[in-house]
Design an enzyme around this catalytic site. Structure first.
Site, PDB file in Angstrom:
ATOM      1  CG  HIS A  55       6.455   1.176   5.555  1.00 31.57           C
ATOM      2  ND1 HIS A  55       5.538   0.929   6.516  1.00 31.57           N
ATOM      3  CD2 HIS A  55       7.386   0.190   5.699  1.00 31.57           C
ATOM      4  CE1 HIS A  55       5.873  -0.143   7.221  1.00 31.57           C
ATOM      5  NE2 HIS A  55       7.002  -0.615   6.753  1.00 31.57           N
ATOM      6  CG  ASP A  66       2.862   6.821   9.951  1.00 29.16           C
ATOM      7  OD1 ASP A  66       2.593   5.904   9.150  1.00 29.16           O
ATOM      8  OD2 ASP A  66       3.770   6.751  10.784  1.00 29.16           O
ATOM      9  CG  HIS A 100      -3.100   0.603   7.161  1.00 31.63           C
ATOM     10  ND1 HIS A 100      -3.081  -0.766   7.080  1.00 31.63           N
ATOM     11  CD2 HIS A 100      -2.031   0.961   7.894  1.00 31.63           C
ATOM     12  CE1 HIS A 100      -2.030  -1.220   7.748  1.00 31.63           C
ATOM     13  NE2 HIS A 100      -1.380  -0.197   8.253  1.00 31.63           N
TER      14      HIS A 100
HETATM   15  C1  SDX Z   1       2.331   2.517   7.634  1.00 30.68           C
HETATM   16  O1  SDX Z   1       1.446  -2.139   6.420  1.00 30.68           O
HETATM   17  C2  SDX Z   1       1.506  -1.623   7.569  1.00 30.68           C
HETATM   18  O2  SDX Z   1       1.079  -2.197   8.558  1.00 30.68           O
HETATM   19  C3  SDX Z   1       2.191  -0.288   7.641  1.00 30.68           C
HETATM   20  C4  SDX Z   1       2.157   0.413   8.989  1.00 30.68           C
HETATM   21  C5  SDX Z   1       2.982  -0.310  10.010  1.00 30.68           C
HETATM   22  O3  SDX Z   1       2.718  -0.122  11.201  1.00 30.68           O
HETATM   23  O4  SDX Z   1       3.938  -1.006   9.616  1.00 30.68           O
HETATM   24  O5  SDX Z   1       0.822   0.522   9.453  1.00 30.68           O
HETATM   25  C6  SDX Z   1       2.747   1.824   8.875  1.00 30.68           C
HETATM   26  O6  SDX Z   1       3.014   2.423   6.654  1.00 30.68           O
HETATM   27  C7  SDX Z   1       1.032   3.284   7.620  1.00 30.68           C
HETATM   28  C8  SDX Z   1       0.731   3.916   6.236  1.00 30.68           C
HETATM   29  C9  SDX Z   1       1.492   5.235   6.124  1.00 30.68           C
HETATM   30  N1  SDX Z   1       1.416   5.779   4.766  1.00 30.68           N
HETATM   31  C10 SDX Z   1       0.730   6.885   4.490  1.00 30.68           C
HETATM   32  O7  SDX Z   1       0.038   7.493   5.301  1.00 30.68           O
HETATM   33  C11 SDX Z   1       0.914   7.384   3.054  1.00 30.68           C
HETATM   34  C12 SDX Z   1      -0.454   7.696   2.446  1.00 30.68           C
HETATM   35  N2  SDX Z   1      -1.184   6.443   2.300  1.00 30.68           N
HETATM   36  C13 SDX Z   1      -1.147   5.806   0.966  1.00 30.68           C
HETATM   37  O8  SDX Z   1       0.085   5.899   0.333  1.00 30.68           O
HETATM   38  C14 SDX Z   1      -1.818   4.424   0.961  1.00 30.68           C
HETATM   39  O9  SDX Z   1      -2.990   4.557   1.640  1.00 30.68           O
HETATM   40  C15 SDX Z   1      -1.070   3.224   1.510  1.00 30.68           C
HETATM   41  C16 SDX Z   1       0.279   3.064   0.897  1.00 30.68           C
HETATM   42  C17 SDX Z   1      -0.931   3.332   2.986  1.00 30.68           C
HETATM   43  C18 SDX Z   1      -1.926   1.979   1.179  1.00 30.68           C
HETATM   44  O10 SDX Z   1      -1.873   1.825  -0.185  1.00 30.68           O
HETATM   45  P1  SDX Z   1      -2.670   0.610  -0.886  1.00 30.68           P
HETATM   46  O11 SDX Z   1      -3.206  -0.352   0.088  1.00 30.68           O
HETATM   47  O12 SDX Z   1      -1.810   0.073  -1.988  1.00 30.68           O
HETATM   48  O13 SDX Z   1      -3.919   1.334  -1.442  1.00 30.68           O
HETATM   49  P2  SDX Z   1      -3.996   1.936  -2.881  1.00 30.68           P
HETATM   50  O14 SDX Z   1      -2.783   2.748  -3.125  1.00 30.68           O
HETATM   51  O15 SDX Z   1      -4.328   0.825  -3.831  1.00 30.68           O
HETATM   52  O16 SDX Z   1      -5.236   2.947  -2.776  1.00 30.68           O
HETATM   53  C19 SDX Z   1      -6.561   2.476  -2.932  1.00 30.68           C
HETATM   54  C20 SDX Z   1      -7.331   3.704  -3.404  1.00 30.68           C
HETATM   55  C21 SDX Z   1      -6.723   4.351  -4.644  1.00 30.68           C
HETATM   56  O17 SDX Z   1      -7.753   5.032  -5.309  1.00 30.68           O
HETATM   57  P3  SDX Z   1      -8.521   4.259  -6.575  1.00 30.68           P
HETATM   58  O18 SDX Z   1      -7.411   3.906  -7.558  1.00 30.68           O
HETATM   59  O19 SDX Z   1      -9.189   3.055  -5.963  1.00 30.68           O
HETATM   60  O20 SDX Z   1      -9.481   5.303  -7.112  1.00 30.68           O
HETATM   61  O21 SDX Z   1      -7.290   4.722  -2.386  1.00 30.68           O
HETATM   62  C22 SDX Z   1      -6.575   5.863  -2.859  1.00 30.68           C
HETATM   63  C23 SDX Z   1      -5.791   5.407  -4.071  1.00 30.68           C
HETATM   64  O22 SDX Z   1      -5.602   6.500  -4.971  1.00 30.68           O
HETATM   65  N3  SDX Z   1      -5.712   6.287  -1.764  1.00 30.68           N
HETATM   66  C24 SDX Z   1      -5.545   7.562  -1.394  1.00 30.68           C
HETATM   67  C25 SDX Z   1      -4.709   7.513  -0.264  1.00 30.68           C
HETATM   68  N4  SDX Z   1      -4.385   6.235   0.001  1.00 30.68           N
HETATM   69  C26 SDX Z   1      -5.015   5.481  -0.929  1.00 30.68           C
HETATM   70  N5  SDX Z   1      -6.033   8.730  -1.912  1.00 30.68           N
HETATM   71  C27 SDX Z   1      -5.638   9.858  -1.270  1.00 30.68           C
HETATM   72  N6  SDX Z   1      -4.836   9.905  -0.172  1.00 30.68           N
HETATM   73  C28 SDX Z   1      -4.350   8.734   0.358  1.00 30.68           C
HETATM   74  N7  SDX Z   1      -3.569   8.779   1.438  1.00 30.68           N
END
Ligand code: SDX
Length: 425
Positions: free
Chosen positions: A266, A365, A307
């Site tokens: 997050h 971010d 996201h």
């Molecule tokens: C913020 O919610 C908000 O609005 C948050 C925010 C705000 O203003 O409040 O926008 C701020 O938190 C932005 C996000 C910052 N976080 C990151 O940058 C960390 C990296 N991102 C991931 O951890 C992830 O993308 C999340 C946590 C942001 C979203 O996770 P989800 O929606 O639960 O998605 P998921 O984990 O189910 O992923 C779906 C797929 C998976 O692959 P499969 O199982 O389908 O094969 O996408 C992949 C994941 O492995 N994946 C990634 C990835 N993010 C998701 N693979 C590589 N790198 C990534 N960053």
């Protein structure tokens, strides 16, 4: 209110269930499932991917179209034409302020920027190298120990003064956290400066030297606060709402939001992006890290990408990238190596099928850390900046809930543990 309905048939339940469906102003319809408990059923939605936990009028996000509206105004227009305190007013009150209303609001915030002198003693209990978010959780929660005069959450005057105090004092506390970590004296706020100028003054000036604050850096800081101001029902805002639903005071609720924001999935992602870029170190290593991000056996994820809601692009990331270019050009840092790695990483990732298929694009971010680093803010303080920017959003959601007919939040579960069993004789 329901003008549509959903019909649910469940094996083992004779009659089909009719559930009201509500239409919002924008976005998906919602199915009201509250009657299911009466039928002995719960919904199941870990991570709340498909759950609307509340009704709200504050912010709307369309993840597919890359739309972010604050009280109906697009984030791109607010970033270009508004400023952070005006956006705070908009989030809190629902409308843009008149010139007179804005002047009063800005003056009110300025006159609440100081913290109680006793609060500075809290810092001495922390190690100088404590993570800034650990200190922020502590000192923001401690604010409730100083404001017994405004803790009646059902008194709208108390809610307004708490909102003003939190928006005004977060930058002061954030700067105090930084000064404490480098062993410099705390700087008092100055009422002759704008909100963002004042923050940079408290961060980088000392009692020995009161340097002019760069208007470009102040504008960039203001833009960063504005882009973080609110984001619908994200994890930390939902935490604030859940804490608020128990009747906890606003300072405790915001401290709960700060704790939730800290996680690298997050708000902690901006700090994690800089650590990732430093670990990549050179453009020649990018392919190796992309491969790690795609490897299911490897917990590594590309920080700043992906996201829960945005599956095309995060409109904030676009504005942040533009701000990044402006700040680095102003500082003569166009050749910043981190920026070059970030831009190459973005290009490679956004052309890679794995990321395209999963809708993984740069989020808010990804570029913010590069700007903050260029301004001179240490990486460990990045999430504190995010928390400072997000405070009006947290408070607006808390206030919207407390002003409505709310109930204490209490999710249920799918229990898969032991059946009842007796303690061994
Ligand atoms: C913020 O919610 C908000 O609005 C948050 C925010 C705000 O203003 O409040 O926008 C701020 O938190 C932005 C996000 C910052 N976080 C990151 O940058 C960390 C990296 N991102 C991931 O951890 C992830 O993308 C999340 C946590 C942001 C979203 O996770 P989800 O929606 O639960 O998605 P998921 O984990 O189910 O992923 C779906 C797929 C998976 O692959 P499969 O199982 O389908 O094969 O996408 C992949 C994941 O492995 N994946 C990634 C990835 N993010 C998701 N693979 C590589 N790198 C990534 N960053």
């Amino acid at each position: 209110m329901a003008d549509k309905k959903a019909i649910l048939t469940v094996d083992g339940i004779k009659e089909s269930l009719e559930l009201p469906v509500y239409e919002g102003t924008l976005g998906p319809d919602v199915v009201d499932v509250r009657s299911l408990t009466g039928k002995g059923l719960f919904t199941y939605d870990p991570g709340f991917v498909s759950t609307a936990a509340t009704e709200s009028k504050i912010t709307y996000i369309d993840g597919d179209a890359g739309v972010l509206l604050h009280r109906g105004y697009p984030i791109e227009q607010l970033a270009e034409k508004s400023d952070y305190l005006e956006t705070c007013y908009l989030l809190l009150h629902g409308e843009l302020p008149s010139p007179a209303e804005k002047e009063t609001f800005v003056s009110t915030i300025k006159n609440h920027t100081m913290v109680h002198e006793q609060l500075s003693h809290f810092f001495n209990g922390f190690r100088r190298d404590a993570h800034p978010m650990a200190i922020m959780c502590g000192v923001v929660s401690a604010l409730s120990a100083f404001y017994h005069d405004s803790l009646d959450i059902h008194d709208d005057k108390h809610r307004v003064i708490s909102a003003h105090r939190l928006i005004a004092k977060m930058p002061t506390l954030a700067a105090m956290v930084y000064k404490y970590s480098i062993g410099q004296p705390f700087m008092y706020p100055r009422n002759d400066l704008s909100y963002s100028e004042n923050f940079l003054h408290m961060m980088f000036n000392t009692p020995c030297e009161d340097r002019e604050i760069s208007p470009i850096l102040a504008k960039a800081m203001d833009r960063i606060f504005l882009l973080h101001a609110d984001h619908e029902q994200n994890a930390s805002t939902s935490t604030v709402r859940l804490a608020g639903s128990t009747g906890a005071n606003p300072f405790a609720c915001i401290a709960a939001g700060i704790a939730a924001l800290w996680g690298p999935a997050h708000g902690g992602a901006n700090e994690a992006v800089l650590h990732m870029l430093a670990e990549i170190g050179d453009e020649s290593n990018i392919d190796k890290f992309i491969a790690r991000a795609k490897d299911k056996e490897d917990p590594f994820r590309l920080m700043g990408f992906g996201h829960r809601v945005y599956k095309n692009f995060d409109p904030r990331a676009k504005v942040m990238k533009q701000t990044c270019d402006e700040v680095l050009a102003e500082l003569g840092m166009e050749d910043d190596p981190m920026l070059k790695i970030a831009m190459k990483l973005e290009k490679i990732a956004t052309e890679d099928e794995y990321f395209i298929k999963r809708g993984l694009y740069p989020n808010v971010d990804f570029y913010s850390g590069i700007i903050l680093k260029a301004i001179g803010i240490p990486t460990e303080l990045f999430t504190v900046i995010f928390a400072t920017g997000r405070t009006p959003g947290w408070i607006a959601h808390w206030n919207e809930m407390i002003s409505s007919d709310y109930r204490i939040g209490r999710p249920r579960q799918l229990y898969t543990g032991h059946q009842r069993r007796d303690y061994p004789a």
